[in-house]
Every structure is written in structure tokens, then in C-alpha cells.
Design a protein around this motif. Structure first.
Motif, PDB file in Angstrom:
ATOM      1  N   LYS A   1      22.466 -28.980  59.326  1.00  0.00           N
ATOM      2  CA  LYS A   1      22.392 -28.905  60.789  1.00  0.00           C
ATOM      3  C   LYS A   1      23.094 -30.111  61.418  1.00  0.00           C
ATOM      4  CE  LYS A   1      19.080 -28.615  64.568  1.00  0.00           C
ATOM      5  NZ  LYS A   1      17.662 -28.619  64.947  1.00  0.00           N
ATOM      6  N   ASN A   2      22.869 -31.300  60.834  1.00  0.00           N
ATOM      7  CA  ASN A   2      23.488 -32.515  61.384  1.00  0.00           C
ATOM      8  C   ASN A   2      25.000 -32.495  61.245  1.00  0.00           C
ATOM      9  OD1 ASN A   2      21.038 -33.594  62.138  1.00  0.00           O
ATOM     10  ND2 ASN A   2      20.796 -34.779  60.283  1.00  0.00           N
ATOM     11  N   MET A   3      25.487 -32.045  60.112  1.00  0.00           N
ATOM     12  CA  MET A   3      26.930 -32.015  59.904  1.00  0.00           C
ATOM     13  C   MET A   3      27.593 -31.016  60.844  1.00  0.00           C
ATOM     14  SD  MET A   3      29.186 -31.493  56.476  1.00  0.00           S
ATOM     15  CE  MET A   3      29.035 -33.147  55.841  1.00  0.00           C
ATOM     16  N   LEU A   4      26.980 -29.869  61.004  1.00  0.00           N
ATOM     17  CA  LEU A   4      27.539 -28.870  61.920  1.00  0.00           C
ATOM     18  C   LEU A   4      27.470 -29.357  63.366  1.00  0.00           C
ATOM     19  CD1 LEU A   4      26.117 -25.646  60.238  1.00  0.00           C
ATOM     20  CD2 LEU A   4      28.484 -26.459  60.211  1.00  0.00           C
TER      21      LEU A   4
ATOM     22  N   PHE B   1      30.490 -32.700  68.579  1.00  0.00           N
ATOM     23  CA  PHE B   1      30.685 -33.971  69.268  1.00  0.00           C
ATOM     24  C   PHE B   1      31.956 -34.689  68.854  1.00  0.00           C
ATOM     25  CE2 PHE B   1      26.112 -33.204  69.404  1.00  0.00           C
ATOM     26  CZ  PHE B   1      25.862 -33.379  70.757  1.00  0.00           C
ATOM     27  N   LEU B   2      32.723 -34.094  67.973  1.00  0.00           N
ATOM     28  CA  LEU B   2      33.901 -34.748  67.417  1.00  0.00           C
ATOM     29  C   LEU B   2      34.882 -35.206  68.495  1.00  0.00           C
ATOM     30  CD1 LEU B   2      35.166 -35.517  64.710  1.00  0.00           C
ATOM     31  CD2 LEU B   2      36.335 -33.335  64.721  1.00  0.00           C
ATOM     32  N   LEU B   3      35.231 -34.339  69.397  1.00  0.00           N
ATOM     33  CA  LEU B   3      36.195 -34.672  70.443  1.00  0.00           C
ATOM     34  C   LEU B   3      35.644 -35.743  71.386  1.00  0.00           C
ATOM     35  CD1 LEU B   3      39.031 -33.729  70.940  1.00  0.00           C
ATOM     36  CD2 LEU B   3      38.162 -32.043  72.542  1.00  0.00           C
ATOM     37  N   ASP B   4      34.377 -35.611  71.786  1.00  0.00           N
ATOM     38  CA  ASP B   4      33.773 -36.618  72.662  1.00  0.00           C
ATOM     39  C   ASP B   4      33.727 -37.985  71.983  1.00  0.00           C
ATOM     40  OD1 ASP B   4      33.351 -34.818  74.725  1.00  0.00           O
ATOM     41  OD2 ASP B   4      31.293 -34.363  74.110  1.00  0.00           O
ATOM     42  N   ASN B   5      33.384 -38.003  70.701  1.00  0.00           N
ATOM     43  CA  ASN B   5      33.329 -39.270  69.973  1.00  0.00           C
ATOM     44  C   ASN B   5      34.711 -39.897  69.838  1.00  0.00           C
ATOM     45  OD1 ASN B   5      30.573 -39.148  69.687  1.00  0.00           O
ATOM     46  ND2 ASN B   5      30.638 -38.206  67.672  1.00  0.00           N
ATOM     47  N   ALA B   6      35.715 -39.083  69.602  1.00  0.00           N
ATOM     48  CA  ALA B   6      37.085 -39.599  69.515  1.00  0.00           C
ATOM     49  C   ALA B   6      37.505 -40.222  70.846  1.00  0.00           C
ATOM     50  CB  ALA B   6      38.045 -38.489  69.117  1.00  0.00           C
TER      51      ALA B   6
END
Length: 99
Positions: free
Chosen positions: A11-14, A19-24
Motif C-alpha cells: 500500500k505504501n509503495m503504491l 506523490f512522485l510528481l509532487d515530491n519531485a
């Protein structure tokens, strides 16, 4: 490999994908931590969308006071494919920055 398969689609990995784009964007908005030692192990980038994967990461490291990178000829799971190399390199890097 058992650990990988156990956590690969957790669940955490998915959730991380969401959030990948926001974190970038957050990383890009902040200054480069030039005083933090960084060692990047960079995959061949074949599994990453876009171009210039290696150049983008290696150019980032060049801005760090104590920065280093190593290109590895393997895919995204380089920590499995090149574990021994990574361990040896990290130990040498830590010894170097302690001097």
C-alpha cells in the motif's frame, strides 16, 4: 528477492507513486544540499521514461561539495543486481569523507 516481492506492491509503495510528481517539485523548489555528502548509483535508465537520465543525475552530483556517482549497467533494481559493488563503494566513500 523475497523481501522485494513482499513489499513491491505494498500500500505504501503504491501510494508513493501518487506523490512522485509532487515530491519531485518539492525537491526542485529547494536548494541543492551542497554540503551533504552524496553518492549516486545510477542505473542504465532503460526503465525510466524520458531522456538523459544519467546526465541529469550526474550533473546534479557535480554541484555537491563531496559528491560522487557511478554508472551501473543494470536496470532500476540495481541494489539487487550490483549489491556487492554498492556495498564496497559505499564503505570506501564513507572512509574517504571521514578523513
Amino acid at each position: 528477492m523475497a523481501i522485494l516481492y513482499k513489499s513491491a506492491y505494498s500500500k505504501n509503495m503504491l501510494s508513493e507513486i501518487d506523490f512522485l510528481l509532487d515530491n519531485a517539485k518539492k525537491v526542485q523548489a529547494n536548494k541543492i544540499p551542497i554540503h551533504t555528502p552524496i553518492y549516486f548509483f545510477i542505473s542504465d535508465g532503460k526503465e525510466v521514461p524520458g531522456t538523459n537520465w544519467r546526465e541529469l543525475l550526474s550533473n546534479y552530483v557535480l554541484k555537491i561539495d563531496v559528491g560522487k556517482y557511478k554508472y551501473l549497467d543494470c536496470g532500476h533494481y540495481l541494489h539487487h543486481k550490483k549489491a556487492d559493488t554498492i556495498v564496497d563503494e559505499i564503505k570506501a566513500f564513507i572512509r574517504q569523507i571521514k578523513m
